[in-house]
Design a protein around this motif. Structure first.
Motif, PDB file in Angstrom:
ATOM      1  N   GLY A  48       4.456   0.073  -8.381  1.00 29.47           N
ATOM      2  CA  GLY A  48       3.719  -0.428  -7.243  1.00 29.47           C
ATOM      3  C   GLY A  48       2.559  -1.333  -7.604  1.00 29.47           C
ATOM      4  N   THR A  49       2.174  -2.151  -6.647  1.00 29.33           N
ATOM      5  CA  THR A  49       1.009  -3.004  -6.773  1.00 29.33           C
ATOM      6  C   THR A  49       0.220  -2.947  -5.470  1.00 29.33           C
ATOM      7  N   GLN A  50      -1.081  -2.812  -5.590  1.00 30.07           N
ATOM      8  CA  GLN A  50      -1.925  -2.624  -4.423  1.00 30.07           C
ATOM      9  C   GLN A  50      -2.211  -3.948  -3.729  1.00 30.07           C
ATOM     10  N   VAL A  51      -2.028  -3.954  -2.427  1.00 31.73           N
ATOM     11  CA  VAL A  51      -2.402  -5.079  -1.581  1.00 31.73           C
ATOM     12  C   VAL A  51      -3.425  -4.582  -0.573  1.00 31.73           C
ATOM     13  N   THR A  52      -4.573  -5.211  -0.559  1.00 32.28           N
ATOM     14  CA  THR A  52      -5.625  -4.845   0.369  1.00 32.28           C
ATOM     15  C   THR A  52      -6.019  -6.065   1.181  1.00 32.28           C
ATOM     16  N   VAL A  53      -5.942  -5.946   2.482  1.00 33.40           N
ATOM     17  CA  VAL A  53      -6.286  -7.033   3.384  1.00 33.40           C
ATOM     18  C   VAL A  53      -7.546  -6.629   4.140  1.00 33.40           C
ATOM     19  N   SER A  54      -8.595  -7.381   3.955  1.00 33.64           N
ATOM     20  CA  SER A  54      -9.862  -7.079   4.595  1.00 33.64           C
ATOM     21  C   SER A  54      -9.928  -7.708   5.971  1.00 33.64           C
ATOM     22  N   SER A  55     -10.684  -7.078   6.845  1.00 30.12           N
ATOM     23  CA  SER A  55     -10.854  -7.572   8.200  1.00 30.12           C
ATOM     24  C   SER A  55     -12.192  -8.261   8.396  1.00 30.12           C
TER      25      SER A  55
END
Length: 128
Positions: free
Chosen positions: A121-128
């Motif tokens: 897995g690879t982490q994807v973080t989308v900020s608001s």
């Protein structure tokens, strides 16, 4: 033995884009389909997209249709997931998976699983 290694994850603002890669090694010649899945905190793992090596064709979850594109590199055991118009709901650990059984009929349900091998897995973080 098959090894799958994801890369390309990171932090991106809403509306941005990321391109994930999955590099496969080992006995990759017997793969029939590759898929992308994701798992957000507190949620079950969900199907994102898949590509069929045997007959061609790509399939997408409704939640990402029109925003994500799955593809593969020419002459390489690498599959990509181009993610555009990202939103915070896309935040998750993204996994690539390899399916080794060939179906007599490739219905859409085939691409949802089961898969035989998984990356870490690879982490994807989308900020608001």
């Amino acid at each position: 033995q098959v090894q799958l290694v994801e890369s390309g994850g990171g932090l991106v603002q809403a509306g941005g884009s990321l391109r994930l890669s999955c590099a496969a090694s080992g006995r990759t010649f017997s793969s029939y389909a590759m898929g992308w899945f994701r798992q957000a905190p507190g949620k079950e793992r969900e199907f994102v997209a898949a590509i069929n090596w045997n007959i061609g064709g790509t399939y997408y979850a409704d939640s990402v249709k029109g925003r994500f594109t799955i593809s593969r590199a020419n002459a390489k055991n690498t599959v990509y997931l181009q993610m555009n118009s990202l939103n915070p709901e896309d935040t998750a650990v993204y996994y690539c998976a390899d399916r080794r059984d060939r179906a007599t009929y490739y219905s859409e349900s085939y691409y949802y699983g089961p898969y035989d091998y998984w990356g870490q897995g690879t982490q994807v973080t989308v900020s608001s």
